[in-house]
Every structure is written in structure tokens, then in C-alpha cells.
Design a protein around this motif. Sequence first.
Motif, mmCIF file in Angstrom:
data_model
loop_
_atom_site.group_PDB
_atom_site.id
_atom_site.type_symbol
_atom_site.label_atom_id
_atom_site.label_comp_id
_atom_site.label_asym_id
_atom_site.label_seq_id
_atom_site.Cartn_x
_atom_site.Cartn_y
_atom_site.Cartn_z
ATOM 1 N N VAL A 1 -10.060 -4.338 3.613
ATOM 2 C CA VAL A 1 -11.311 -3.647 3.324
ATOM 3 C C VAL A 1 -12.425 -4.487 3.924
ATOM 4 N N LEU B 1 -13.639 4.943 -1.664
ATOM 5 C CA LEU B 1 -12.630 4.007 -1.165
ATOM 6 C C LEU B 1 -11.228 4.467 -1.574
ATOM 7 N N GLN C 1 -11.641 -6.135 -2.030
ATOM 8 C CA GLN C 1 -10.898 -7.182 -1.326
ATOM 9 C C GLN C 1 -10.422 -8.249 -2.306
ATOM 10 N N VAL D 1 -16.910 -3.358 -1.464
ATOM 11 C CA VAL D 1 -16.008 -3.958 -0.481
ATOM 12 C C VAL D 1 -15.523 -5.320 -0.977
#
Length: 127
Positions: free
Chosen positions: A107, A50, A79, A75
Amino acid sequence: MAGGRTKIYFDGGCRPNPGRMEAAVVVRGEAHLFDDMGEGGSFDAEWLALLEALDLACRIGLEDVVLLGDALAVVNEAQAVLDGGSGREPHATRLRELVAGGPSLRVRWIRRGQNLAGIALDRRRLR
């Protein structure tokens, strides 16, 4: 750079788990593969993927980005960091640093079969 939101796919992995970490990022149809990311587990490998995706977005001057990955826990945590919460260090700190001078960012989770970066990693492993 002008234009709409750019989708960037990311995926990280390691073999064995824990083991040597690797990552792939796909932006605008081009796969970027990352080796020599140290030793660790799959959660850290996904976080590093990421961060590589976001770093690449910053380097090429994208302004509006959605990072798409299939590791739901990463994720959700990323976020949450973007929404002002906490996350695993040092990954959360690096995310905040990149966002401070970087693109508008979201994301999102996608299924494994839709993750172009995951597909790129799988193809590479088959070679």
C-alpha cells in the motif's frame, strides 16, 4: 494470472463529512464506483475504498498488487497492519482476511492529482 505488479488506485469520500460514503477504484484503466456504503467519516470511507480495491483484486485473480491512495493516514495504518501491527477495527481484520488468501500486497501513498480513483470521484460529482 501471470504478469507483473498491478497498480490499483483507490479513493473514498463522503458528503457532508460525516455523511453518505462513496468510493472509487481504478484498475487497468477501468473505474469502479461504489455507492450505498453507509454513513461515516472520510477516514472510514478511505478504508472502505482500500478494502474494495483489494476485494476486486482478489476477485479478478491478481497475484501482485500495489494499492495507491492519497489518504496518508489510511495508507500508513494499512501498511502497519500488513507489517503485523494493529489498525482500526473492523477494517484491519478485513484487510488481514483478504490478504490471507489474496495477492502479494503493498500500500503506497500518492498525491491527490495522481490518484485516478480520486479523479473518477471528482468527475462523477461534477455530473
